[in-house]
Design a protein around this motif. Structure first.
Motif, PDB file in Angstrom:
ATOM      1  N   GLN A   1      -6.619  -2.059   3.009  1.00  0.00           N
ATOM      2  CA  GLN A   1      -5.401  -1.254   2.862  1.00  0.00           C
ATOM      3  C   GLN A   1      -5.065  -1.021   1.384  1.00  0.00           C
ATOM      4  O   GLN A   1      -4.673   0.082   0.989  1.00  0.00           O
TER       5      GLN A   1
ATOM      6  N   ALA B   1       0.830  -1.209   0.000  1.00  0.00           N
ATOM      7  CA  ALA B   1       0.000   0.000   0.000  1.00  0.00           C
ATOM      8  C   ALA B   1       0.865   1.260   0.000  1.00  0.00           C
ATOM      9  O   ALA B   1       0.566   2.233  -0.711  1.00  0.00           O
TER      10      ALA B   1
ATOM     11  N   ALA C   1      -5.034   2.600  -0.630  1.00  0.00           N
ATOM     12  CA  ALA C   1      -3.840   3.039  -1.359  1.00  0.00           C
ATOM     13  C   ALA C   1      -4.174   3.358  -2.810  1.00  0.00           C
ATOM     14  O   ALA C   1      -3.676   4.340  -3.372  1.00  0.00           O
TER      15      ALA C   1
END
Length: 300
Positions: A152, A126, A156
């Motif tokens: 996550q 990420a 990102a």
């Protein structure tokens, strides 16, 4: 500088021989614990810094603030951290230790399929997604990511410097909660063109949630126009979704029919015999179907 603990190199440019002198001083020093380079690091001078990551010294933190590197060059450089458990390499605002060097290198070079990644590993992927411009296709097929890891990755992608156009999660576990995070990509990421979640043990609720989000995107998305980028002009395509390995029921088939009528580029999914009438209806009623492919499933 051998007598200093923290060294900052603030020159815009230094010759290769000058950089080599600084590297030699760092390695020889009994005090230098941190080296920060504002000086540009690029394809022509990156090799000068290999010894810093490979040879023993007192250095603990190596900061490169202005790298201009290709993905493969960056990956080769990052891999050298593996052999040095003392140094943390700070590059593109990502802190890479020996523990994470191999994963960081594979992320930069796009080789993450079947790597055995768990939720705890997702944060380094990420970080790189957020801070570099190398990853527009992310293949995470056949890992062990769950809801925490997927959340996550989605966060990102939403904040990445380069739009991610393809995301492959085949063989991971996409729960109802994870499907909720993935659905956000259809709402927020107009650049996403392909999402694959085949063999992800998805429930009917999760599939419906994602199909509904995709339908909402198609109905609210403005007309497709050519986009200008550094790589030239291209037309943004409607997204595709792949859901092989999960049998579609009647309500989901109706959503797919609406998607195809609204111009969705492609949906790959699994049907049983009872749904063949719905498949025929999709083909019959949609103005956009151009190809129908029938493939056998492994069990039959």
């Amino acid at each position: 500088i051998q007598k200093q603990k923290n060294v900052l190199c603030n020159y815009d440019y230094l010759s290769e021989s000058s950089l080599r002198e600084i590297v030699d001083a760092v390695i020889a020093s009994l005090k230098i614990a941190s080296l920060t380079l504002v000086t540009a690091v690029d394809e022509t001078n990156i090799a000068v810094f290999f010894p810093i990551l490979e040879e023993p010294s007192m250095l603990q933190h190596f900061h490169i603030l202005n790298p201009t590197l290709s993905g493969e060059t960056a990956a080769n450089f990052v891999r050298r951290v593996e052999g040095n458990p003392v140094i943390t390499l700070h590059i593109w605002s990502v802190a890479i230790t020996a523990e994470w060097a191999s994963l960081a290198a594979d992320t930069l070079s796009g080789r993450l399929e079947g790597r055995g990644l768990h939720d705890d590993d997702a944060h380094i992927v990420a970080q790189i997604l957020r801070n570099t411009t190398f990853c527009d296709v992310l293949n995470l097929k056949n890992n062990n990511l769950g809801v925490d890891g997927i959340s996550q990755i989605v966060a990102a992608i939403e904040h990445s410097k380069r739009p991610v156009r393809e995301l492959v999660l085949d063989g991971n576990v996409v729960s109802d909660a994870a499907a909720g995070f993935l659905s956000r990509l259809f709402q927020d990421q107009k650049s996403l063109q392909f999402l694959s979640c085949s063999s992800c043990a998805m429930s009917k609720t999760a599939i419906t949630q994602m199909l509904t989000a995709l339908l909402e995107r198609e109905r609210t998305m403005p007309a497709l126009l050519p986009e200008e980028s550094a790589e030239g002009t291209h037309v943004q395509l409607p997204p595709r979704m792949r859901l092989m390995g999960t049998v579609i029921d009647t309500s989901q088939a109706n959503l797919i029919l609406q998607l195809l009528q609204d111009g969705l580029h492609r949906v790959d999914c699994s049907w049983d015999d009872a749904e063949c009438e719905l498949v025929a209806r999709v083909v019959r009623e949609s103005m956009h179907v151009r190809q129908l492919t029938l493939q056998p499933v492994e069990a039959n």
